[in-house]
Design a protein around this motif. Structure first.
Motif, short mmCIF file in Angstrom:
data_model
loop_
_atom_site.label_atom_id
_atom_site.label_comp_id
_atom_site.label_asym_id
_atom_site.label_seq_id
_atom_site.Cartn_x
_atom_site.Cartn_y
_atom_site.Cartn_z
N PHE A 9 0.05 -3.76 0.72
CA PHE A 9 0.58 -3.29 -0.55
C PHE A 9 1.94 -3.92 -0.78
CE2 PHE A 9 -2.93 -0.76 -1.13
CZ PHE A 9 -3.20 -0.06 0.03
N CYS A 35 3.19 -7.63 -10.02
CA CYS A 35 2.25 -7.97 -8.97
C CYS A 35 0.86 -8.14 -9.57
CB CYS A 35 2.22 -6.91 -7.86
SG CYS A 35 1.53 -5.35 -8.38
N LEU A 94 -3.35 -7.29 -9.32
CA LEU A 94 -4.40 -6.40 -8.81
C LEU A 94 -5.63 -7.26 -8.60
CD1 LEU A 94 -5.59 -3.57 -8.21
CD2 LEU A 94 -6.14 -3.42 -10.65
N LEU A 97 -3.26 -4.89 -4.01
CA LEU A 97 -2.14 -5.44 -4.78
C LEU A 97 -1.48 -6.53 -3.94
CD1 LEU A 97 -0.44 -2.16 -6.02
CD2 LEU A 97 -1.92 -3.66 -7.33
N ASP A 98 -0.96 -7.52 -4.61
CA ASP A 98 -0.22 -8.57 -3.92
C ASP A 98 0.89 -9.07 -4.83
OD1 ASP A 98 0.61 -11.01 -2.56
OD2 ASP A 98 -1.24 -10.80 -1.41
N VAL A 108 3.60 -0.50 -11.14
CA VAL A 108 3.28 -1.00 -9.80
C VAL A 108 3.22 0.16 -8.81
CG1 VAL A 108 4.12 -2.41 -7.89
CG2 VAL A 108 4.24 -3.29 -10.22
N TYR A 163 -0.08 2.20 -9.40
CA TYR A 163 -1.26 1.53 -8.86
C TYR A 163 -1.26 1.55 -7.34
CZ TYR A 163 -3.41 -0.25 -13.11
OH TYR A 163 -4.07 -0.35 -14.31
N ASP A 164 -0.10 1.38 -6.73
CA ASP A 164 0.00 1.42 -5.27
C ASP A 164 -0.40 2.79 -4.76
OD1 ASP A 164 0.62 0.46 -2.70
OD2 ASP A 164 2.65 1.27 -2.82
#
Length: 90
Positions: A3, A11, A13, A24-25, A71, A74-75
């Motif tokens: 994550f 980032c 998805l 995530l990246d 972000v 989503y994380d």
């Protein structure tokens, strides 16, 4: 484990077309190697007569997430999905 760091403002998805994992990246690219299944398929210990293994970029960019709040949301959602909905650790 895969994550983004706290405070990340942008980032990607990704969804892996091979193992269906989502992650995530902070690196944003149209395709990349899946951190869950991509590295396990590579064997870098090869002999002099063996061919270099190909890295398969099975993870496809679904969406670019912008904004620190988005972000973080989503994380948290992906973390809940991995833990099976146990939100006591948040």
């Amino acid at each position: 484990m895969y994550f983004v760091d706290d405070g990340t403002k942008r980032c990607g998805l990704y969804t892996c077309s091979h193992c269906a994992s989502r992650f995530l990246d902070a690196r944003i690219a149209p395709r990349m190697m899946c951190p869950y299944c991509g590295e396990t398929t590579l064997d870098y210990e090869i002999g002099p007569d063996d061919e270099m293994p190909e890295a398969h970029e099975d993870a496809i960019l679904d969406e670019v997430i912008e904004g620190e709040d988005q972000v973080e949301m989503y994380d948290s959602l992906l973390s809940l999905a991995i833990t099976g909905g146990n939100y006591e650790w948040i």
